[in-house]
Design a protein around this motif. Structure first.
Motif, PDB file in Angstrom:
ATOM      1  N   TYR A   1       0.827  -1.211   0.000  1.00  0.00           N
ATOM      2  CA  TYR A   1       0.000   0.000   0.000  1.00  0.00           C
ATOM      3  C   TYR A   1       0.858   1.257   0.000  1.00  0.00           C
ATOM      4  O   TYR A   1       0.340   2.360   0.126  1.00  0.00           O
ATOM      5  N   SER A   2       2.193   1.087  -0.137  1.00  0.00           N
ATOM      6  CA  SER A   2       3.117   2.217  -0.205  1.00  0.00           C
ATOM      7  C   SER A   2       4.268   1.867  -1.135  1.00  0.00           C
ATOM      8  O   SER A   2       4.564   0.686  -1.364  1.00  0.00           O
ATOM      9  N   VAL A   3       4.919   2.891  -1.662  1.00  0.00           N
ATOM     10  CA  VAL A   3       6.062   2.682  -2.546  1.00  0.00           C
ATOM     11  C   VAL A   3       7.228   2.055  -1.784  1.00  0.00           C
ATOM     12  O   VAL A   3       7.953   1.218  -2.325  1.00  0.00           O
ATOM     13  N   SER A   4       7.406   2.422  -0.513  1.00  0.00           N
ATOM     14  CA  SER A   4       8.504   1.816   0.263  1.00  0.00           C
ATOM     15  C   SER A   4       8.304   0.306   0.388  1.00  0.00           C
ATOM     16  O   SER A   4       9.267  -0.463   0.287  1.00  0.00           O
ATOM     17  N   CYS A   5       7.080  -0.141   0.557  1.00  0.00           N
ATOM     18  CA  CYS A   5       6.778  -1.577   0.591  1.00  0.00           C
ATOM     19  C   CYS A   5       7.100  -2.226  -0.752  1.00  0.00           C
ATOM     20  O   CYS A   5       7.708  -3.297  -0.807  1.00  0.00           O
ATOM     21  N   VAL A   6       6.733  -1.566  -1.851  1.00  0.00           N
ATOM     22  CA  VAL A   6       7.013  -2.088  -3.188  1.00  0.00           C
ATOM     23  C   VAL A   6       8.519  -2.258  -3.369  1.00  0.00           C
ATOM     24  O   VAL A   6       8.992  -3.301  -3.826  1.00  0.00           O
ATOM     25  N   ARG A   7       9.276  -1.239  -2.982  1.00  0.00           N
ATOM     26  CA  ARG A   7      10.746  -1.295  -3.148  1.00  0.00           C
ATOM     27  C   ARG A   7      11.367  -2.411  -2.312  1.00  0.00           C
ATOM     28  O   ARG A   7      12.322  -3.046  -2.739  1.00  0.00           O
ATOM     29  N   ARG A   8      10.838  -2.644  -1.118  1.00  0.00           N
ATOM     30  CA  ARG A   8      11.361  -3.744  -0.280  1.00  0.00           C
ATOM     31  C   ARG A   8      10.996  -5.104  -0.871  1.00  0.00           C
ATOM     32  O   ARG A   8      11.776  -6.037  -0.811  1.00  0.00           O
ATOM     33  N   SER A   9       9.802  -5.199  -1.438  1.00  0.00           N
ATOM     34  CA  SER A   9       9.298  -6.481  -1.921  1.00  0.00           C
ATOM     35  C   SER A   9       9.898  -6.883  -3.270  1.00  0.00           C
ATOM     36  O   SER A   9      10.243  -8.039  -3.475  1.00  0.00           O
ATOM     37  N   LEU A  10      10.011  -5.925  -4.180  1.00  0.00           N
ATOM     38  CA  LEU A  10      10.502  -6.217  -5.536  1.00  0.00           C
ATOM     39  C   LEU A  10      11.968  -5.834  -5.635  1.00  0.00           C
ATOM     40  O   LEU A  10      12.302  -4.675  -5.826  1.00  0.00           O
ATOM     41  N   ARG A  11      12.840  -6.802  -5.504  1.00  0.00           N
ATOM     42  CA  ARG A  11      14.283  -6.543  -5.478  1.00  0.00           C
ATOM     43  C   ARG A  11      14.889  -6.473  -6.882  1.00  0.00           C
ATOM     44  O   ARG A  11      15.264  -5.425  -7.356  1.00  0.00           O
ATOM     45  N   THR A  12      15.036  -7.614  -7.538  1.00  0.00           N
ATOM     46  CA  THR A  12      15.673  -7.648  -8.850  1.00  0.00           C
ATOM     47  C   THR A  12      14.978  -8.686  -9.710  1.00  0.00           C
ATOM     48  O   THR A  12      14.752  -9.786  -9.216  1.00  0.00           O
ATOM     49  N   PRO A  13      14.666  -8.441 -10.932  1.00  0.00           N
ATOM     50  CA  PRO A  13      14.734  -7.124 -11.571  1.00  0.00           C
ATOM     51  C   PRO A  13      13.620  -6.225 -11.058  1.00  0.00           C
ATOM     52  O   PRO A  13      12.605  -6.710 -10.569  1.00  0.00           O
ATOM     53  N   ARG A  14      13.812  -4.957 -11.208  1.00  0.00           N
ATOM     54  CA  ARG A  14      12.825  -3.975 -10.739  1.00  0.00           C
ATOM     55  C   ARG A  14      11.994  -3.452 -11.912  1.00  0.00           C
ATOM     56  O   ARG A  14      12.440  -3.504 -13.048  1.00  0.00           O
ATOM     57  N   PRO A  15      10.824  -2.900 -11.607  1.00  0.00           N
ATOM     58  CA  PRO A  15      10.038  -2.238 -12.660  1.00  0.00           C
ATOM     59  C   PRO A  15      10.812  -1.032 -13.215  1.00  0.00           C
ATOM     60  O   PRO A  15      11.722  -0.516 -12.559  1.00  0.00           O
ATOM     61  N   ASP A  16      10.420  -0.568 -14.397  1.00  0.00           N
ATOM     62  CA  ASP A  16      11.125   0.536 -15.058  1.00  0.00           C
ATOM     63  C   ASP A  16      10.851   1.893 -14.421  1.00  0.00           C
ATOM     64  O   ASP A  16      11.714   2.766 -14.443  1.00  0.00           O
ATOM     65  N   THR A  17       9.657   2.083 -13.885  1.00  0.00           N
ATOM     66  CA  THR A  17       9.341   3.343 -13.209  1.00  0.00           C
ATOM     67  C   THR A  17       8.216   3.119 -12.198  1.00  0.00           C
ATOM     68  O   THR A  17       7.453   2.157 -12.305  1.00  0.00           O
ATOM     69  N   ILE A  18       8.143   4.025 -11.218  1.00  0.00           N
ATOM     70  CA  ILE A  18       7.130   3.934 -10.161  1.00  0.00           C
ATOM     71  C   ILE A  18       6.371   5.251 -10.073  1.00  0.00           C
ATOM     72  O   ILE A  18       6.990   6.321  -9.977  1.00  0.00           O
ATOM     73  N   LEU A  19       5.049   5.171 -10.123  1.00  0.00           N
ATOM     74  CA  LEU A  19       4.197   6.339  -9.878  1.00  0.00           C
ATOM     75  C   LEU A  19       3.813   6.312  -8.403  1.00  0.00           C
ATOM     76  O   LEU A  19       3.118   5.400  -7.959  1.00  0.00           O
ATOM     77  N   ASP A  20       4.279   7.283  -7.660  1.00  0.00           N
ATOM     78  CA  ASP A  20       4.047   7.324  -6.214  1.00  0.00           C
ATOM     79  C   ASP A  20       2.742   8.053  -5.916  1.00  0.00           C
ATOM     80  O   ASP A  20       2.636   9.265  -6.097  1.00  0.00           O
ATOM     81  N   GLY A  21       1.745   7.305  -5.451  1.00  0.00           N
ATOM     82  CA  GLY A  21       0.451   7.874  -5.087  1.00  0.00           C
ATOM     83  C   GLY A  21       0.312   8.029  -3.581  1.00  0.00           C
ATOM     84  O   GLY A  21      -0.804   8.159  -3.083  1.00  0.00           O
ATOM     85  N   GLY A  22       1.458   7.988  -2.860  1.00  0.00           N
ATOM     86  CA  GLY A  22       1.416   8.090  -1.401  1.00  0.00           C
ATOM     87  C   GLY A  22       1.010   6.762  -0.781  1.00  0.00           C
ATOM     88  O   GLY A  22       0.939   5.735  -1.453  1.00  0.00           O
ATOM     89  N   THR A  23       0.736   6.805   0.510  1.00  0.00           N
ATOM     90  CA  THR A  23       0.286   5.602   1.208  1.00  0.00           C
ATOM     91  C   THR A  23      -1.209   5.430   0.959  1.00  0.00           C
ATOM     92  O   THR A  23      -1.992   6.339   1.224  1.00  0.00           O
ATOM     93  N   LEU A  24      -1.568   4.281   0.432  1.00  0.00           N
ATOM     94  CA  LEU A  24      -2.971   4.007   0.094  1.00  0.00           C
ATOM     95  C   LEU A  24      -3.701   3.420   1.299  1.00  0.00           C
ATOM     96  O   LEU A  24      -3.094   2.731   2.120  1.00  0.00           O
ATOM     97  N   PRO A  25      -5.010   3.668   1.406  1.00  0.00           N
ATOM     98  CA  PRO A  25      -5.782   3.036   2.478  1.00  0.00           C
ATOM     99  C   PRO A  25      -5.781   1.522   2.289  1.00  0.00           C
ATOM    100  O   PRO A  25      -5.804   1.040   1.159  1.00  0.00           O
ATOM    101  N   ARG A  26      -5.739   0.790   3.373  1.00  0.00           N
ATOM    102  CA  ARG A  26      -5.761  -0.682   3.278  1.00  0.00           C
ATOM    103  C   ARG A  26      -7.182  -1.125   2.968  1.00  0.00           C
ATOM    104  O   ARG A  26      -8.089  -0.942   3.764  1.00  0.00           O
TER     105      ARG A  26
END
Length: 190
Positions: free
Chosen positions: A141-166
């Motif tokens: 629900y956050s970009v920091s979570c995405v970055r921790r979860s997806l190590r290698t290879p990574r997506p080409d770009t990330i659109l940061d929409g802030g922390t999303l409601p669960r």
């Protein structure tokens, strides 16, 4: 944000993979008609090719261009779209491996997220919308979570929409012989 959206669209057009916020969680997006892009989604997630990737379309009109609807499927779509209802539909064209289920249906929704709809609409094609996390890891629900979860290879770009409601994921349904079968209970109760 306009510059980031333009960059994300350029990535999608060249067959890359993006991370974007939806109404349920962060998703991994790619041009759903591009076989290489879809294959990269499986690699990034570390996911088996046997699992189907859900799709987002920009509008009901786009859904009708790419998919066939029964009377019951059309009624569900008209009632719950845009929103977190995914309907298994028969494609009008061939999609890459991983998009359609063994019986040939694709999991499709018109997202309640204006950004997700705009990405698909401006691309002019369905985009993938599987969760942006490694296979078996918690939903992000956050970009920091995405970055921790997806190590290698990574997506080409990330659109940061802030922390999303669960929120719960989308409800997934299959319509057969006029009756609705719930495959995954999510936000929408039918």
């Amino acid at each position: 944000m306009k510059k980031e959206i333009a960059k994300a669209l350029a990535v999608l057009r060249r067959g890359g993979v993006i991370v974007f916020p939806t109404e349920t969680a962060y998703g991994l997006g790619a041009d759903a008609t591009n076989a290489r892009a879809v294959a990269n989604i499986f690699i990034i997630k570390g996911r088996s090719g046997r699992k189907q990737i859900p799709l987002i379309v920009g509008s009901f009109a786009m859904a009708e261009r790419f998919f066939r609807f029964t009377k019951e499927e059309r009624a569900l779509a008209r009632t719950f779209w845009p929103g977190p209802l995914t309907i298994l539909l028969r494609p009008r064209r061939t999609f890459p491996r991983g998009v359609a289920s063994p019986d040939g249906r694709a999991a499709v929704r018109v997202s309640d997220s204006p950004l997700a709809r705009a990405l698909s609409a401006r691309l002019g094609k369905p985009i993938t919308a599987t969760s942006a996390n490694a296979s078996g890891s918690p939903t992000c629900y956050s970009v920091s979570c995405v970055r921790r979860s997806l190590r290698t290879p990574r997506p080409d770009t990330i659109l940061d929409g802030g922390t999303l409601p669960r929120r719960k994921p989308s409800t997934i349904v299959l319509v057969t012989k006029g009756s609705v079968k719930i495959l995954r209970q999510g936000q929408i109760k039918i």
